[in-house]
Enzyme design. Structure first.
Site, PDB file in Angstrom:
ATOM      1  N   ARG A 170      14.435 -85.177  10.902  1.00 38.55           N
ATOM      2  CA  ARG A 170      14.769 -83.962  10.143  1.00 38.55           C
ATOM      3  C   ARG A 170      13.828 -83.755   8.949  1.00 38.55           C
ATOM      4  NH1 ARG A 170      20.119 -81.862   9.884  1.00 38.55           N
ATOM      5  NH2 ARG A 170      19.952 -81.589   7.637  1.00 38.55           N
ATOM      6  N   ARG A 174       4.308 -84.126   4.607  1.00 41.90           N
ATOM      7  CA  ARG A 174       3.243 -83.135   4.415  1.00 41.90           C
ATOM      8  C   ARG A 174       2.079 -83.724   3.634  1.00 41.90           C
ATOM      9  NH1 ARG A 174       7.308 -79.595   1.938  1.00 41.90           N
ATOM     10  NH2 ARG A 174       8.380 -78.562   3.645  1.00 41.90           N
ATOM     11  N   ARG A 247      31.089 -90.503   9.906  1.00 44.13           N
ATOM     12  CA  ARG A 247      30.808 -91.094   8.619  1.00 44.13           C
ATOM     13  C   ARG A 247      31.468 -90.176   7.605  1.00 44.13           C
ATOM     14  NH1 ARG A 247      29.991 -95.827   6.461  1.00 44.13           N
ATOM     15  NH2 ARG A 247      28.505 -95.818   4.776  1.00 44.13           N
ATOM     16  N   GLU A 300      27.789 -88.752  -4.950  1.00 43.12           N
ATOM     17  CA  GLU A 300      28.201 -88.749  -3.550  1.00 43.12           C
ATOM     18  C   GLU A 300      28.180 -90.174  -3.008  1.00 43.12           C
ATOM     19  OE1 GLU A 300      26.475 -85.244  -1.741  1.00 43.12           O
ATOM     20  OE2 GLU A 300      26.341 -86.338   0.146  1.00 43.12           O
ATOM     21  N   TYR A 348      25.903 -82.727  14.278  1.00 46.44           N
ATOM     22  CA  TYR A 348      25.527 -82.380  12.919  1.00 46.44           C
ATOM     23  C   TYR A 348      24.752 -81.073  12.974  1.00 46.44           C
ATOM     24  CZ  TYR A 348      24.024 -82.630   8.164  1.00 46.44           C
ATOM     25  OH  TYR A 348      23.832 -82.332   6.847  1.00 46.44           O
ATOM     26  N   ASP A 350      23.282 -77.491  10.993  1.00 39.58           N
ATOM     27  CA  ASP A 350      23.027 -76.739   9.771  1.00 39.58           C
ATOM     28  C   ASP A 350      23.805 -75.427   9.845  1.00 39.58           C
ATOM     29  OD1 ASP A 350      21.299 -78.620   8.672  1.00 39.58           O
ATOM     30  OD2 ASP A 350      19.596 -77.841   9.792  1.00 39.58           O
TER      31      ASP A 350
HETATM   32  N1  UDP Z   1      16.578 -89.867   3.940  1.00 35.87           N
HETATM   33  C1  UDP Z   1      16.026 -90.936   3.265  1.00 35.87           C
HETATM   34  N2  UDP Z   1      15.793 -90.835   1.929  1.00 35.87           N
HETATM   35  C2  UDP Z   1      16.082 -89.716   1.232  1.00 35.87           C
HETATM   36  C3  UDP Z   1      16.636 -88.598   1.911  1.00 35.87           C
HETATM   37  C4  UDP Z   1      16.897 -88.716   3.273  1.00 35.87           C
HETATM   38  O1  UDP Z   1      15.769 -91.975   3.850  1.00 35.87           O
HETATM   39  O2  UDP Z   1      15.851 -89.689   0.010  1.00 35.87           O
HETATM   40  C5  UDP Z   1      16.845 -90.020   5.393  1.00 35.87           C
HETATM   41  C6  UDP Z   1      18.226 -90.584   5.674  1.00 35.87           C
HETATM   42  O3  UDP Z   1      18.108 -91.426   6.812  1.00 35.87           O
HETATM   43  C7  UDP Z   1      19.043 -89.362   6.017  1.00 35.87           C
HETATM   44  C8  UDP Z   1      18.019 -88.510   6.757  1.00 35.87           C
HETATM   45  O4  UDP Z   1      16.795 -88.780   6.067  1.00 35.87           O
HETATM   46  O5  UDP Z   1      20.143 -89.684   6.810  1.00 35.87           O
HETATM   47  C9  UDP Z   1      18.312 -87.036   6.780  1.00 35.87           C
HETATM   48  O6  UDP Z   1      18.367 -86.574   5.460  1.00 35.87           O
HETATM   49  P1  UDP Z   1      18.920 -85.134   5.075  1.00 35.87           P
HETATM   50  O7  UDP Z   1      18.648 -84.901   3.657  1.00 35.87           O
HETATM   51  O8  UDP Z   1      18.449 -84.173   6.101  1.00 35.87           O
HETATM   52  O9  UDP Z   1      20.462 -85.399   5.258  1.00 35.87           O
HETATM   53  P2  UDP Z   1      21.708 -84.482   4.964  1.00 35.87           P
HETATM   54  O10 UDP Z   1      22.371 -85.069   3.792  1.00 35.87           O
HETATM   55  O11 UDP Z   1      21.203 -83.087   4.807  1.00 35.87           O
HETATM   56  O12 UDP Z   1      22.495 -84.689   6.184  1.00 35.87           O
END
Ligand code: UDP
Length: 363
Positions: A170, A174, A247, A300, A348, A350
């Site tokens: 996800r 870049r 979760r 959170e 999951y 969006d």
């Molecule tokens: N992730 C991470 N570090 C971060 C943010 C996200 O490793 O600082 C990883 C983590 O495995 C997470 C996944 O990227 O489950 C997807 O993140 P996203 O922010 O898309 O999760 P959301 O909270 O939106 O479901």
């Protein structure tokens, strides 16, 4: 009395009801909770719009979905650019040149690429088989160790080596100085809050709150020709094959006597020691609107899920996937009930995907 009984006043239910009403159908929407909008519910706390069930940033590449939501809310120009905090060091997210410059004190994309390539080669991963290997092959070991490993283990309650690779896909990587978390062209936050947006979608539709479908199933489904169910798909079938797993999350919200606590809407805490994954400072979603003296922050905490707790993230492993498939087969045979949304689809999703699904199903 009604054409559709819609169980769940969240985004899927509201869009479905709105679309059907526009076609002339009679809809009744019910929800177990005492508010509409499901998990995108937001409300004012100390004058600031607070996302009660975790931050929701609207982003889409679908022009029709963007045009649709803009009929019900005025969206601002917010772009999500969270910051990661690893043991006191701050890095920009998603992984981009700003992150790499701070991490390695380099200047060019070529230098960043060379470092990542060396680290990937050193790790000797040919075909990534899990989240750890996937993450290292994308961004190398330094970024993995500091910004991914701890956060992901807290988020999912399991080591990265035991998690599927797709979770990390996800996140964009870049080689430009661009902190925009999403690649989508249409992004923003409804200035008046998500609850107002959903209320506007439901305008003219009868809504009954505090009504539990499963407790009065016969009587309620007798009110309508068809049922639209947006609760957990296994609950609808009385958990006959066993329970799907999730979760869960716990939120701790505080009002602070400060105008600005962290200077950004989202700060991720990526080490394993701090028990929460992130702090959201809500006023930054609306550029400080609401209260010049105070601010509201939410920590959170990921939680294991047990029956009765609020389900947030479906678990993407094989066991749960197989179980879902069994329920899906039952659902497909149910001619008078439509299953939709994140819980009805055990996926999951969006917000834009939920809206697109509801529009399609209503069609
Ligand atoms: N992730 C991470 N570090 C971060 C943010 C996200 O490793 O600082 C990883 C983590 O495995 C997470 C996944 O990227 O489950 C997807 O993140 P996203 O922010 O898309 O999760 P959301 O909270 O939106 O479901």
């Amino acid at each position: 009395m009604y054409d559709y009984l819609i169980v769940g006043a969240g985004l899927y239910g509201a869009v479905f009801a709105q679309q059907k009403r526009a076609q002339g159908a009679r809809c009744l929407v019910i929800d177990r909770r005492n508010h509409i909008a499901g998990n995108i519910f937001s409300e004012k706390v100390a004058g600031i719009e607070v996302h009660r069930y975790g931050p929701h940033i609207f982003h889409t590449d679908k022009k029709n979905v963007w045009d649709y939501v803009n009929r019900f809310a005025r969206f601002n120009h917010f772009r999500y650019s969270p910051v990661a905090c690893y043991k006191g060091e701050l890095y920009n997210l998603p992984f981009n040149m700003n992150t790499f410059v701070r991490m390695w004190h380099i200047h060019t994309p070529k230098e960043a690429r060379d470092i990542i390539e060396r680290q990937v080669a050193g790790a000797g991963i040919a075909q990534p088989r899990n989240l750890e290997e996937q993450a290292i092959s994308l961004v190398g070991t330094d970024v993995y160790e500091k910004l991914i490993k701890g956060y992901t283990q807290k988020q999912w309650g399991r080591p990265c080596r035991e998690l599927p690779a797709f979770i990390i896909k996800r996140l964009p990587v870049r080689m430009t100085f661009d902190n925009n978390y999403f690649n989508h062209p249409y992004q923003g936050i409804p200035g008046e809050g998500y609850t107002e947006m959903v209320a506007s979608m439901l305008d003219g539709t009868e809504v009954r709150l505090g009504v539990d479908f499963l407790e009065q199933r016969e009587a309620l489904s007798g009110l309508a020709e068809k049922t639209v169910y947006t609760g957990t798909i296994d609950s609808y079938f009385g958990y006959r094959f066993g329970q799907l797993q999730y979760r869960s999350l716990r939120f701790e919200t505080e009002i602070l006597d400060l105008p600005n606590y962290q200077g950004v809407a989202g700060m991720n805490f990526t080490d394993a020691e701090i028990p929460y994954t992130r702090i959201i400072e809500h006023k930054h979603f609306t550029f400080g609107e609401g209260n010049p003296e105070k601010t509201v922050i939410t920590r959170e905490y990921p939680q294991s899920w047990s029956p009765g707790a609020e389900p947030y993230y479906p678990i993407g492993d094989e066991v749960n996937h197989q179980l879902y498939k069994k329920y899906r087969e039952l659902a497909d045979r149910e001619t008078d009930t439509i299953f939709g949304g994140r819980l009805g689809s055990y996926r999951y999703m969006d917000m834009d995907q939920v809206i697109a699904q509801a529009m399609e199903d209503a069609r």
